[in-house]
Design a protein around this motif. Structure first.
Motif, PDB file in Angstrom:
ATOM      1  N   GLU A 212      82.630  51.011  60.153  1.00  0.00           N
ATOM      2  CA  GLU A 212      81.443  51.367  59.384  1.00  0.00           C
ATOM      3  C   GLU A 212      81.408  50.633  58.050  1.00  0.00           C
ATOM      4  OE1 GLU A 212      80.856  55.603  59.028  1.00  0.00           O
ATOM      5  OE2 GLU A 212      81.762  55.968  60.997  1.00  0.00           O
ATOM      6  N   LYS A 213      80.216  50.530  57.476  1.00  0.00           N
ATOM      7  CA  LYS A 213      80.086  49.953  56.145  1.00  0.00           C
ATOM      8  C   LYS A 213      80.654  50.935  55.125  1.00  0.00           C
ATOM      9  CE  LYS A 213      76.204  46.956  57.255  1.00  0.00           C
ATOM     10  NZ  LYS A 213      74.818  46.541  56.931  1.00  0.00           N
ATOM     11  N   MET A 214      81.321  50.410  54.101  1.00  0.00           N
ATOM     12  CA  MET A 214      82.123  51.261  53.228  1.00  0.00           C
ATOM     13  C   MET A 214      81.690  51.206  51.761  1.00  0.00           C
ATOM     14  SD  MET A 214      84.482  52.663  55.238  1.00  0.00           S
ATOM     15  CE  MET A 214      85.879  53.084  54.205  1.00  0.00           C
ATOM     16  N   ALA A 215      80.440  50.893  51.500  1.00  0.00           N
ATOM     17  CA  ALA A 215      80.000  50.755  50.108  1.00  0.00           C
ATOM     18  C   ALA A 215      80.170  52.062  49.337  1.00  0.00           C
ATOM     19  CB  ALA A 215      78.550  50.294  50.062  1.00  0.00           C
ATOM     20  N   GLN A 216      79.776  53.182  49.930  1.00  0.00           N
ATOM     21  CA  GLN A 216      79.906  54.466  49.247  1.00  0.00           C
ATOM     22  C   GLN A 216      81.363  54.815  49.002  1.00  0.00           C
ATOM     23  OE1 GLN A 216      77.775  57.392  51.529  1.00  0.00           O
ATOM     24  NE2 GLN A 216      75.772  56.770  50.718  1.00  0.00           N
TER      25      GLN A 216
ATOM     26  N   LEU B 138      81.299  52.151  67.763  1.00  0.00           N
ATOM     27  CA  LEU B 138      80.199  51.236  68.069  1.00  0.00           C
ATOM     28  C   LEU B 138      80.155  50.026  67.143  1.00  0.00           C
ATOM     29  CD1 LEU B 138      77.720  50.541  69.759  1.00  0.00           C
ATOM     30  CD2 LEU B 138      76.364  52.049  68.279  1.00  0.00           C
ATOM     31  N   PRO B 139      80.346  50.194  65.813  1.00  0.00           N
ATOM     32  CA  PRO B 139      80.311  49.007  64.955  1.00  0.00           C
ATOM     33  C   PRO B 139      81.380  47.972  65.313  1.00  0.00           C
ATOM     34  CG  PRO B 139      80.043  50.969  63.626  1.00  0.00           C
ATOM     35  CD  PRO B 139      80.438  51.428  65.001  1.00  0.00           C
ATOM     36  N   VAL B 140      82.578  48.429  65.720  1.00  0.00           N
ATOM     37  CA  VAL B 140      83.626  47.488  66.122  1.00  0.00           C
ATOM     38  C   VAL B 140      83.195  46.744  67.379  1.00  0.00           C
ATOM     39  CG1 VAL B 140      86.010  47.249  66.921  1.00  0.00           C
ATOM     40  CG2 VAL B 140      85.484  48.791  65.036  1.00  0.00           C
TER      41      VAL B 140
ATOM     42  N   MET C 229      72.864  46.525  69.705  1.00  0.00           N
ATOM     43  CA  MET C 229      73.642  47.541  68.991  1.00  0.00           C
ATOM     44  C   MET C 229      73.221  47.613  67.524  1.00  0.00           C
ATOM     45  SD  MET C 229      77.484  47.366  70.656  1.00  0.00           S
ATOM     46  CE  MET C 229      77.643  45.591  70.899  1.00  0.00           C
ATOM     47  N   ALA C 230      72.953  46.458  66.913  1.00  0.00           N
ATOM     48  CA  ALA C 230      72.505  46.443  65.517  1.00  0.00           C
ATOM     49  C   ALA C 230      71.178  47.176  65.368  1.00  0.00           C
ATOM     50  CB  ALA C 230      72.370  45.001  65.024  1.00  0.00           C
ATOM     51  N   ARG C 231      70.294  46.989  66.341  1.00  0.00           N
ATOM     52  CA  ARG C 231      69.007  47.690  66.327  1.00  0.00           C
ATOM     53  C   ARG C 231      69.229  49.197  66.447  1.00  0.00           C
ATOM     54  NH1 ARG C 231      65.950  45.447  70.903  1.00  0.00           N
ATOM     55  NH2 ARG C 231      67.041  47.053  72.091  1.00  0.00           N
ATOM     56  N   SER C 232      70.139  49.610  67.310  1.00  0.00           N
ATOM     57  CA  SER C 232      70.417  51.038  67.493  1.00  0.00           C
ATOM     58  C   SER C 232      70.989  51.658  66.221  1.00  0.00           C
ATOM     59  CB  SER C 232      71.404  51.240  68.648  1.00  0.00           C
ATOM     60  OG  SER C 232      70.855  50.787  69.873  1.00  0.00           O
ATOM     61  N   LEU C 233      71.783  50.877  65.493  1.00  0.00           N
ATOM     62  CA  LEU C 233      72.395  51.366  64.256  1.00  0.00           C
ATOM     63  C   LEU C 233      71.496  51.169  63.034  1.00  0.00           C
ATOM     64  CD1 LEU C 233      76.053  50.081  64.802  1.00  0.00           C
ATOM     65  CD2 LEU C 233      75.273  52.462  64.887  1.00  0.00           C
TER      66      LEU C 233
END
Length: 386
Positions: A85-89, A193-195, A226-230
């Motif tokens: 997952e993206k980890m900006a937060q 899913l992101p992996v 997958m990018a569209r789904s996320l």
């Protein structure tokens, strides 16, 4: 492990203050005992540790409520990271917790997670390796890119993905694809899913680099789905860019242009590819407009240095502009020299797949000038490495 960690933290703070062991332990314990504490060789009393921390002005945090609450948060951070997952937060939250975590049982977790999500290595982690648990050790080996050692210990999908990416950038595509295929399978089992998505993206990149366009498409299509789904618009744009690059490489200019236009992206390399499409279709005005936008748009990192990345983009745009302004460029020695210099520079600084795209420009120039031997030598040099 916690006893050893506390000893190592004491040593680190003492050395940062240039404080001799004798000064730190005076009235608390013997120098030899302090030495054993710092090496994690003894289980000393809480009272001794409290006195040593106090003398170093360390406010140690380890009450049960704190450890339970923060331990849950740390576990969630690891889970999000390993899920891709993206980890900006989390990066912002880690920065806010620095003071507290640096004087707590979560010190090493804070160091490693900060390094993983920001790329910032805050200390020399090697000195704390002996105090790491298995999860920390795995992430440490991953960050150090010691994948041969890491994958003997764990085949987590995140580690396989990072190993695949590492081999991809080193142009070892057979190894990269083996890791990435395994990463996709493990990610499916883990529900990450992101992996899976990034594994598919880099598999597409591997096949593109091997000039196997037909085999790259299914992985790019999978990535886009997958990018569209996320809801990851940025990755959809990047995937469209990769597909367009693949199509340009195969001479499918109209298809490349349509892919780019369907996924507009305010990014320098996007506009550079758009200009390249328009140039090949004989649309000079549109190509020049795209080049102007390329120089003003934000830029993804081409290298670790943002200034260098911007300079590389300018060189690419200048080459396209030169061709647009000099219709006889194909027989122009100056253009040939600019190309050779640019390709040699990218070979030193960037990935082989990036260089390969522009080697085709040099191949075109060499053949047009009947420099067949030079063309062969250049192509052999760059393609052999890939």
């Amino acid at each position: 492990m916690q006893q050893k960690l506390k000893g190592l933290i004491i040593r680190r703070h003492r050395q940062e203050r240039n404080m001799p062991q004798k000064e730190l332990c005076k009235g608390i314990c013997t120098v030899s005992y302090l030495s054993k504490i710092e090496q994690g060789k003894v289980e000393c009393s809480g009272e001794v540790l409290h006195l040593l921390f106090a003398r170093l002005n360390i406010q140690w945090h380890e009450d049960p409520d704190f450890c339970r609450e923060e331990g849950d948060w740390i576990d969630e951070c690891y889970d999000r990271l390993f899920s891709g997952e993206k980890m900006a937060q989390q990066a912002a939250a880690l920065a806010e917790r620095e003071t507290v975590y640096c004087a707590s049982p979560f010190f090493l977790d804070w160091v490693l997670l900060t390094w993983a999500v920001t790329g910032r290595k805050v200390i020399d982690v090697e000195e704390f390796a002996s105090a790491m648990d298995l999860r920390q050790r795995g992430l440490y080996l991953c960050l150090e890119m010691r994948f041969d050692e890491l994958l003997q210990m764990s085949t987590r999908s995140y580690y396989l993905l990072e190993a695949g990416k590492y081999s991809y950038w080193r142009m070892d595509y057979s190894v990269a694809m083996a890791h990435l295929q395994q990463s996709m399978e493990r990610a499916a089992q883990e529900g990450s899913l992101p992996v899976m998505m990034y594994s598919a993206l880099f598999l597409g990149n591997c096949y593109k680099s091997l000039n196997q366009v037909g085999r790259a498409y299914p992985y790019y299509t999978m990535t886009n789905r997958m990018a569209r789904s996320l809801g990851d618009v940025e990755l959809q744009q990047a995937t469209a860019y990769n597909i367009a690059s693949t199509e340009l490489q195969a001479g499918q200019v109209e298809q490349a242009l349509q892919h780019l236009l369907r996924h507009p992206w305010e990014e320098g390399m996007y506009y550079q590819k758009l200009a390249n499409c328009y140039e090949r279709l004989g649309k000079k005005r549109e190509a020049l407009q795209a080049l102007d936008k390329a120089m003003k748009a934000p830029l993804m990192e081409l290298s670790t240095d943002p200034v260098e990345s911007r300079w590389i983009l300018r060189q690419i745009c200048d080459l396209i502009r030169y061709r647009l302004d000099h219709p006889e460029y194909i027989h122009d020695p100056k253009y040939g020299k600019l190309l050779v210099d640019f390709i040699q520079m990218t070979e030193e600084k960037l990935s082989g797949s990036f260089t390969r795209f522009y080697v085709s420009w040099l191949e075109e120039w060499c053949i047009a000038n009947r420099q067949y031997r030079r063309a062969y030598e250049m192509l052999r040099k760059y393609y052999k490495r890939i």
